[in-house]
Design an enzyme around this catalytic site. Sequence first.
Site, short mmCIF file in Angstrom:
data_model
loop_
_atom_site.label_atom_id
_atom_site.label_comp_id
_atom_site.label_asym_id
_atom_site.label_seq_id
_atom_site.Cartn_x
_atom_site.Cartn_y
_atom_site.Cartn_z
N VAL A 413 -5.63 5.45 7.61
CA VAL A 413 -6.81 4.87 8.25
C VAL A 413 -6.79 3.36 8.02
O VAL A 413 -5.86 2.82 7.44
CB VAL A 413 -8.13 5.50 7.72
CG1 VAL A 413 -8.16 6.98 8.07
CG2 VAL A 413 -8.30 5.30 6.23
N SER A 442 -0.49 -0.39 2.80
CA SER A 442 0.62 -1.31 2.57
C SER A 442 0.29 -2.36 1.53
O SER A 442 1.19 -3.01 1.02
CB SER A 442 1.07 -1.97 3.87
OG SER A 442 0.04 -2.08 4.79
N HIS A 463 4.65 5.13 1.50
CA HIS A 463 4.58 3.95 2.34
C HIS A 463 5.68 4.00 3.40
O HIS A 463 6.86 3.94 3.07
CB HIS A 463 4.72 2.70 1.45
CG HIS A 463 4.57 1.41 2.18
ND1 HIS A 463 5.26 0.29 1.85
CD2 HIS A 463 3.80 1.08 3.25
CE1 HIS A 463 4.93 -0.69 2.68
NE2 HIS A 463 4.05 -0.23 3.53
P1 NAD Z 1 -4.64 1.45 13.17
O1 NAD Z 1 -5.81 0.58 13.26
O2 NAD Z 1 -3.69 1.48 14.30
O3 NAD Z 1 -5.08 2.94 12.92
C1 NAD Z 1 -6.08 3.31 12.03
C2 NAD Z 1 -6.69 4.62 12.53
O4 NAD Z 1 -7.57 5.11 11.55
C3 NAD Z 1 -7.50 4.48 13.82
O5 NAD Z 1 -7.07 5.46 14.76
C4 NAD Z 1 -8.93 4.73 13.38
O6 NAD Z 1 -9.72 5.36 14.38
C5 NAD Z 1 -8.70 5.66 12.19
N1 NAD Z 1 -9.82 5.71 11.28
C6 NAD Z 1 -10.55 4.68 10.82
N2 NAD Z 1 -11.53 5.15 10.00
C7 NAD Z 1 -11.39 6.48 9.95
C8 NAD Z 1 -12.08 7.51 9.29
N3 NAD Z 1 -13.12 7.24 8.51
N4 NAD Z 1 -11.69 8.78 9.46
C9 NAD Z 1 -10.63 9.06 10.26
N5 NAD Z 1 -9.94 8.11 10.92
C10 NAD Z 1 -10.31 6.84 10.76
O7 NAD Z 1 -3.91 1.01 11.81
P2 NAD Z 1 -2.38 1.22 11.39
O8 NAD Z 1 -1.61 0.01 11.73
O9 NAD Z 1 -1.91 2.55 11.86
O10 NAD Z 1 -2.50 1.24 9.81
C11 NAD Z 1 -2.99 2.36 9.11
C12 NAD Z 1 -2.60 2.26 7.64
O11 NAD Z 1 -1.19 2.18 7.54
C13 NAD Z 1 -3.13 1.04 6.94
O12 NAD Z 1 -3.46 1.39 5.63
C14 NAD Z 1 -1.97 0.07 6.97
O13 NAD Z 1 -2.00 -0.86 5.90
C15 NAD Z 1 -0.83 1.04 6.78
N6 NAD Z 1 0.49 0.57 7.23
C16 NAD Z 1 0.62 -0.09 8.41
C17 NAD Z 1 1.85 -0.51 8.82
C18 NAD Z 1 2.02 -1.20 10.15
O14 NAD Z 1 3.13 -1.68 10.44
N7 NAD Z 1 1.00 -1.24 10.98
C19 NAD Z 1 2.99 -0.26 8.03
C20 NAD Z 1 2.83 0.45 6.83
C21 NAD Z 1 1.58 0.86 6.44
#
Ligand code: NAD
Length: 737
Positions: A413, A442, A463
């Site tokens: 999330v 991350s 991760h």
């Molecule tokens: P994103 O914004 O694309 O997706 C987040 C999702 O979480 C959304 O679909 C949102 O609706 C959902 N969400 C929010 N609150 C919620 C809740 N209370 N219950 C259920 N769903 C909920 O973000 P992302 O880029 O996919 O990143 C998600 C996680 O992954 C973060 O912690 C980020 O740090 C981590 N991450 C991201 C990357 C990257 O390259 N984007 C890489 C590694 C890790």
Amino acid sequence: MSYQNFTVETDADGIALVTWDMPEKSMNVFTAEVLEELAAILDATVADDAVKGVVFTSGKSTFSGGADLSMIRSMFSFYNAEKAKDPDVAAAKLFELVGRMSGLYRRIETNGKPWVAAINGTCMGGALELSLACHGRVAADGKNVKLALPEVKVGIFPGAGGTQRVARLTDAQSALQMMTTGQSLTPQRARAMNLLHQVVPADQLIEAAKQMIRDGLKPVAPWDERGFKVPGGGIWTPAAAQLWPAAPAILRRETAGNYPAALAILKCVYEGLQVPFDTALRIEQRYFTEILRTKEAFAMIRSLFISMQELGKGARRPAGQPKTEFKKVGVVGAGFMGAAVAYVTAAAGIPVALVDRDQEAAEKGKAHAGETVKAAVGKGRLTTDEGNALLDLITPTADYGALSDATLVIEAVFEDRDVKKAVIEKVEAVLPDGAVFASNTSTLPITGLAKNAKRPVDFIGIHFFSPVEKMMLTEVILGKETGDRALAVALDYVAKIRKTPIVVNDTRGFYVNRCVLRYMAESYNMLVEGVPPVMIENAAKFAGMPVGPLALNDEVAIDLSLKILKATVADLGEKAVDPRHLDLVTRLVETEDRLGRKNGKGFYDYPPKPAKKSLWPELKTFYPQKKPEDVDIEVLKERFLATIALEAARTIEEGIVTDPREADVGSILGFGFAPYTGGALSYIDGMGVKAFVALCEKLSEDYGPHFRPTPLLKEMAEKDETFYGRFDPYGPKHLAA
Ligand code: NAD
């Protein structure tokens, strides 16, 4: 006679079917015993008048993966032990040793009876070289059948006749392309290159191979026939005059001169095609001996072959934990990452509950996975049925109740402590006892997040890296209280989705991002100094990095860099970041609206396709520019590699990373750290810690205190230690830990 690894059945026509099927191995590989048995089979079939020919096949679903770890490892330990006594004698003995496989294959080729390789599945490296030494080659048609000589990817080259036989079967350009890239060929492509005689349906494979013998296949290789001509006419032709002068230049463009094995392939083919076949094999043997003694071969084999396999097979899995059966995996957050995690999980055959705030958001995530499936079907990687079956495994929902029978839940999330806290509580309310909760955060330390959990012992970080379908690495993060079972479940999951795990202790940025941030920070330093941006990007590529730091920053998003810098100031104070970096990134994001690839404007401009991205010209106006001739590109290269390697060393010193294999493999798979070095710590070990400390001291005088060597490095330099010696992954201390 009976064999451990082979069965031999001779039919009424006198055709001996030799089936390679190693007991207790999922894949056939070459070991010393396999080669001994193969030699014995050859002798027996030659001696037996009833045998008219041999069909060689595999009893496994794949044909063979090539050499075995143990064989490669014993070759290195043999050579190193001998070298300590007498380097010249050691080289001579190594020469003799590497000639054994090649010599055996040549004996097969000249034994007087026809041999046909019946290739029923993936056939790599030494196994393809064996097939090339057979007089006939038939492959089954199918997606599971791939042929490759991938040795260059681990710093060596096909040294059992491969360079000579491929270049005598197909044109030199295709031969070079195949071997210097290590690319996989489909049976059709291999047939078109003349490396195969036939491609037939799988159920007709053995029969087709036998028929070649019954039809009177001549037991003589083309190059052993009188009047043999190399395809394309060899080296002294007008076509060759076009190819050969350009070949080293093209190779240099692709590899920046960092891969001695790739160059050796060119030399083997160029020199080998000008002499008789047995002399050519000797040329290959000499170059192979030379390459095996390079530090690149040693480091690449260690990290990219041995360590990667060991980590993939669970080197860090705690003992005594039962193997996990994944009934269902829950993914909470169906956004960019969550959708991709759901995809790779379903691709491994595991049912997924994909949860988001509402049904629509969850469906959107599944639709994203659908796009990935579509692309895979388009590329022929999945059939439509397989794609549909994969998608059927993903159930989008807003109901946390769907997690009540999950073995593992991964949250992805928003990167926000409070949002994550609420999600952890909701998941815990339904999660069965013994199930594990993993966060894909991350930046947020796992120990802090685990404080929100009732069972921090079952809380862990997994991760992922983007794009999840492609990136082979996952970083598994242990919180202070994470237990062995959670680690075992996480590692079993990573194995199931066929990625390579590294296990690290909790810290800001974990391992990979800490190193990547150093890489990008050094490019900021260079920009501020007035180094022309194009030199920054090129120097990084010449150093062996696959993507320049500015291009990488665009991919990651510059506003994310700003967010991280601001969060660092908030948590650790102003001194924790370089104000010039903050100024640069703030100006890019807040004044210029340059966020990176995502808004088409970053360090690069991104015009509509097919135009290519190019560096943003205005960037040069930010700082007074140095003249290119006043910038030493070699120093730029050293700065990039040294700043990352120093960070890797710090993570070892702090106990974040505990196993040098993980630091090395993580650096190559995570962000492409110059693979020819074997990874960030092998880079240090390769030059010697003493030399690295001297380099860092020099760099710190010229470019700032961030290059100062750490106390551990200084101590290791004094004691003349290496990382693999001091933190020996196979040593008793480590195994006990
Ligand atoms: P994103 O914004 O694309 O997706 C987040 C999702 O979480 C959304 O679909 C949102 O609706 C959902 N969400 C929010 N609150 C919620 C809740 N209370 N219950 C259920 N769903 C909920 O973000 P992302 O880029 O996919 O990143 C998600 C996680 O992954 C973060 O912690 C980020 O740090 C981590 N991450 C991201 C990357 C990257 O390259 N984007 C890489 C590694 C890790």
